[in-house]
Enzyme design. Structure first.
Site, mmCIF file in Angstrom:
data_model
loop_
_atom_site.group_PDB
_atom_site.id
_atom_site.type_symbol
_atom_site.label_atom_id
_atom_site.label_comp_id
_atom_site.label_asym_id
_atom_site.label_seq_id
_atom_site.Cartn_x
_atom_site.Cartn_y
_atom_site.Cartn_z
ATOM 1 N N LYS A 35 -51.244 65.715 61.267
ATOM 2 C CA LYS A 35 -50.171 65.949 62.223
ATOM 3 C C LYS A 35 -49.953 64.749 63.143
ATOM 4 C CE LYS A 35 -51.566 69.076 64.996
ATOM 5 N NZ LYS A 35 -51.712 68.543 66.366
ATOM 6 N N THR A 36 -51.021 64.343 63.809
ATOM 7 C CA THR A 36 -50.912 63.233 64.746
ATOM 8 C C THR A 36 -50.537 61.954 64.002
ATOM 9 O OG1 THR A 36 -52.692 64.300 65.923
ATOM 10 C CG2 THR A 36 -52.062 62.124 66.677
ATOM 11 N N ASP A 220 -45.710 66.487 70.481
ATOM 12 C CA ASP A 220 -46.876 66.953 69.739
ATOM 13 C C ASP A 220 -47.263 68.339 70.256
ATOM 14 O OD1 ASP A 220 -48.940 66.956 67.991
ATOM 15 O OD2 ASP A 220 -50.188 65.496 69.057
ATOM 16 N N GLU A 221 -47.958 69.116 69.449
ATOM 17 C CA GLU A 221 -48.449 70.437 69.873
ATOM 18 C C GLU A 221 -47.336 71.280 70.488
ATOM 19 O OE1 GLU A 221 -51.444 71.066 69.015
ATOM 20 O OE2 GLU A 221 -52.862 69.469 69.548
ATOM 21 N N GLN A 251 -52.011 77.674 65.378
ATOM 22 C CA GLN A 251 -52.970 77.095 66.318
ATOM 23 C C GLN A 251 -52.531 77.275 67.764
ATOM 24 O OE1 GLN A 251 -55.179 73.418 65.146
ATOM 25 N NE2 GLN A 251 -53.590 73.257 63.598
ATOM 26 N N ARG A 604 -62.049 73.327 62.004
ATOM 27 C CA ARG A 604 -62.635 72.083 62.516
ATOM 28 C C ARG A 604 -63.657 71.539 61.520
ATOM 29 N NH1 ARG A 604 -58.858 70.761 64.722
ATOM 30 N NH2 ARG A 604 -58.065 72.632 63.723
#
Length: 720
Positions: A35-36, A220-221, A251, A604
């Site tokens: 994603k990042t 982002d997010e 998330q 994670r």
DNA sequence: ATGATGATATTTTTT
DNA sequence: ATATCATCAT
């Protein structure tokens, strides 16, 4: 320009996102799908391939850390600094806007930012001023009411009480609190966003200016944005098609503080020509980990839908360990970490995740016992420490004498003969005159006061007069050092006998160093004055642990693990009531959020994942017998391997090892000794560990499982 | 004004 | 169990 350095390391879906034609784009990016990376490469793409000027790009992240990392990664990729690009959190960017346009926003030039702690204090004072009983009107409730309203973009005067007396009172508290803030020139976190929104909404000239400047908005997010943040974004975007948004509805774990997952859907509704792209290939976890996480999250009815897959093999099964109690759980985790390290891995590759911060202690103790280095994330951060907040209060009062919250703090620490009595007089004066405490003090000092009251007040006032003349000439770090010296804080903490005195003094010294560094690192365009330093301190509260050891095991809550990855992950306390948490079990929406939290935790893990739960757990002083979490049942059995607890068979309870039985532990206690406990009654000592203040014994009482008791805290009478 | 004792309430956290 | 906080006594 050659696109290959930007696109080469990407998969087809990532490429499509990065090289998408200009226009609104929503990237639904699953955990571990890069994603990042997509965001970073997109910005690089804009600059290199679309010839976009860096200063016309605005990128928003969730944390300051993420913002720093994003800027670094872009600069590393482009091999040049990208000055002029705005990268930051919503709060950071809002703050920047307001500092630049304080007049248009009708703020005092030296406005200060209130952290949650300061906010709570101020609310408590407001309640006192309104003569409200704290038991009936809990300050925390008022705080969350105010913040919830602000997060939704509501001002007190626009709220409807719905003929509900409770609601009416909360609105009144909100209104009065807000008036106090404005008088003192203070903005809480939510207020930053609200003001920034109103600034752009009400000032067409400024809105036009920033719309003309920022051609590209990247977020982002996105699933963690709240209503006002989204509104601000829409305002800034105007009717252009320039939003590049990355998020994952699975998330979304911050609903409890105003985040709206629905913003993902709202965006598609508000901007119908938003293209939707999915990143579903996961590069992080093994097939078993992913399959388990997918199955779990599939139990949530309301999702946009997305299934992660990996090219990796199944890997090892997920291991579930049923511990006897919370100590056994901790020992098990530590034992597995030792094994992992014995196989040549590093401690830092292992993470222990838990639902509540209180759980960290057990693991810290267990790790300490076997001398394994660890690092706890979260917790009290540098600028949140009491001594630092004390020093900051002096600095704030220096910057802005009308800052009542800082006045109250500074005036009473260290104790200087100004007590509640005097303070009450000051507050009364301030209330009747409608002025700040500082002004009230000035006024009273000119009038007639009994010497006993006036003397210390005059000394306090003089202290600041002196500081104010001094600091005109001096640079930031010298001012900070000067304030710490003359405030008498160091001496005050020297005398403190809680054993933290030395730490606190060191922290105060560190504050001077920090201010030094701040001046050095400040960009030339923004002079590093006291105001910006103070804002920085509040906005970016610093790391929790100053000097972390080398190669530490990572301990953190599930929330703070978001965005990170570890080869070996333990999720501890996977029990009903703890995870999902008791506060969430009877609310379907909150339960879904707990499940997402579990999904975040599981994803994670890169190679190995352990979920542990205990049969008995001591929580809040009493014993509980939690059921294993429903989340465990939602994981397909074929992905799981149960780890057998060590020697489940109950040992002969009344026969401790003879060799050590005779050794006295402390105060007439020895293994096998019969003892009397005030609540549990008669029992027998089974085991012993630790020494001195930490010495503990395991005692078996009738009718309950064996308990570990700290000798120093327990009244155990030996009986024959 | 200040220090000591007792009641109380315990998610998650960045900004 | 424990930390925080308010009230109380010195």
């Amino acid at each position: 320009m050659d696109a290959s350095p930007i696109l080469a390391p990407l998969n087809p879906a990532q490429c499509a996102a990065v090289s998408a034609p200009l226009g609104n784009l929503l990237v639904l990016a699953g955990a571990g799908s890069g994603k990042t990376r997509v965001l970073v490469h997109r910005i690089a793409w804009l600059i290199q391939m679309e010839q976009v000027a860096p200063w016309s790009i605005l990128a928003v992240t969730f944390t300051n850390k993420a913002a720093r990392e994003m800027r670094e990664r872009i600069e590393r990729m482009l091999g040049q600094p990208v000055g002029g690009m705005w990268v930051g959190t919503f709060h950071g960017l809002a703050h920047r806007l307001l500092r630049a346009h304080w007049q248009e926003a009708r703020l005092p030039k030296a406005f200060q930012i209130l952290d949650s702690d300061d906010q709570l204090r101020l609310i408590k004072r407001t309640l006192r001023d309104l003569n409200l009983d704290e038991a009936r009107w809990p300050p925390r409730k008022a705080q969350s009411f105010i913040n919830a309203q602000k997060d939704e973009g509501h001002r007190a005067q626009h709220l409807d009480d719905g003929d509900n007396p409770y609601q009416r009172k909360q609105i009144e508290i909100y209104r009065v609190y807000q008036e106090t803030c404005e008088r003192a020139g203070q903005l809480d976190f939510a207020e930053l966003l609200l003001r920034a929104h109103e600034l752009l909404r009400d000032r067409a000239d400024l809105l036009g200016h920033y719309q003309a400047r920022f051609h590209h908005l990247l977020v982002d997010e996105f699933q963690d944005t709240n209503a006002i943040q989204y509104a601000w974004l829409r305002l800034l975007a105007g009717d252009r098609e320039n939003l590049f948004v990355v998020g994952d509805d699975d998330q979304a774990i911050y609903g409890w503080r105003g985040a709206r997952v629905e913003n993902l859907q709202s965006l598609q509704r508000d901007r119908p020509n938003t293209r939707l792209l999915r990143l579903e290939q996961n590069y992080r976890s093994t097939g078993n980990i992913l399959g388990a996480a997918n199955a779990l999250i599939a139990c949530n009815p309301s999702r946009l839908g997305k299934t992660l897959w990996t090219q990796d093999g199944a890997g090892e099964p997920i291991r579930i360990y049923q511990a006897l109690n919370e100590l056994d759980e901790a020992h098990f985790v530590v034992e597995r970490i030792r094994r992992f390290v014995a196989e040549g891995r590093r401690h830092a590759e292992a993470a222990i995740l838990y639902r509540t911060t209180a759980q960290s202690r057990l693991f810290e103790e267990a790790l300490m016992q076997v001398r394994i280095p660890y690092r706890v994330y979260g917790g009290l951060r540098f600028f949140e420490r009491a001594e630092i907040k004390d020093a900051l209060a002096y600095l704030r009062l220096l910057a802005n004498p009308d800052d009542d919250a800082s006045f109250e703090r500074a005036v009473s620490i260290p104790p200087r003969g100004i007590g509640v009595r005097t303070l009450e007089t000051l507050r009364e004066q301030a209330r009747t005159q409608g002025c700040s405490l500082w002004q009230a003090m000035d006024a009273l000092l000119c009038g007639s006061l009994p010497t006993r009251t006036a003397r210390p007040l005059a000394v306090f006032a003089e202290l600041f007069r002196q500081l104010r003349t001094d600091c005109k000439e001096l640079d930031l770090a010298t001012v900070v050092a000067q304030v710490i010296k003359t405030s008498g804080l160091v001496e005050h903490y020297e005398k403190s006998k809680d054993g933290k005195g030395v730490d606190r003094q060191e922290n105060l010294t560190e504050l001077v160093n920090t201010s030094h560094r701040f001046s050095d690192e400040a960009p030339d365009e923004e002079p590093s004055d006291l105001d910006t330093f103070l804002a920085h301190a509040t906005l970016e509260a610093g790391e929790a642990q100053g000097n972390a050891p080398d190669d530490p095991v990572q301990l953190m809550t599930l929330h703070s693990a978001k965005g990170l990855e570890f080869p070996l992950v333990f999720i501890a306390g996977v029990e009903e009531g703890l995870f999902p948490h008791q506060m969430s079990v009877d609310n379907p929406q909150r339960l879904e959020e707990e499940r997402r939290l579990c999904y975040v935790g599981m994803t994670r893990a890169m190679q190995q994942l352990y979920l542990t739960h205990a049969d008995t757990r001591r929580l809040y002083g009493s014993e509980s017998y939690p059921r294993p979490s429903r989340f465990l049942r939602e994981i397909p059995a074929e992905r799981v391997e149960d780890v057998r607890a060590r020697s489940r068979a109950t040992r002969p309870v009344y026969r401790p090892r003879a060799a050590v039985a005779a050794v006295e532990i402390e105060g007439g206690l020895r293994l096998g000794q019969r003892v009397l406990h005030p609540t549990f009654g008669e029992g027998v000592i089974l085991d012993q560990e630790g020494q001195g203040a930490e010495a503990r014994v395991q005692v078996k009482f009738a009718g309950v499982s064996a308990k570990w008791l700290v000798i120093g805290y327990t009244n155990l009478q030996p009986i024959s």
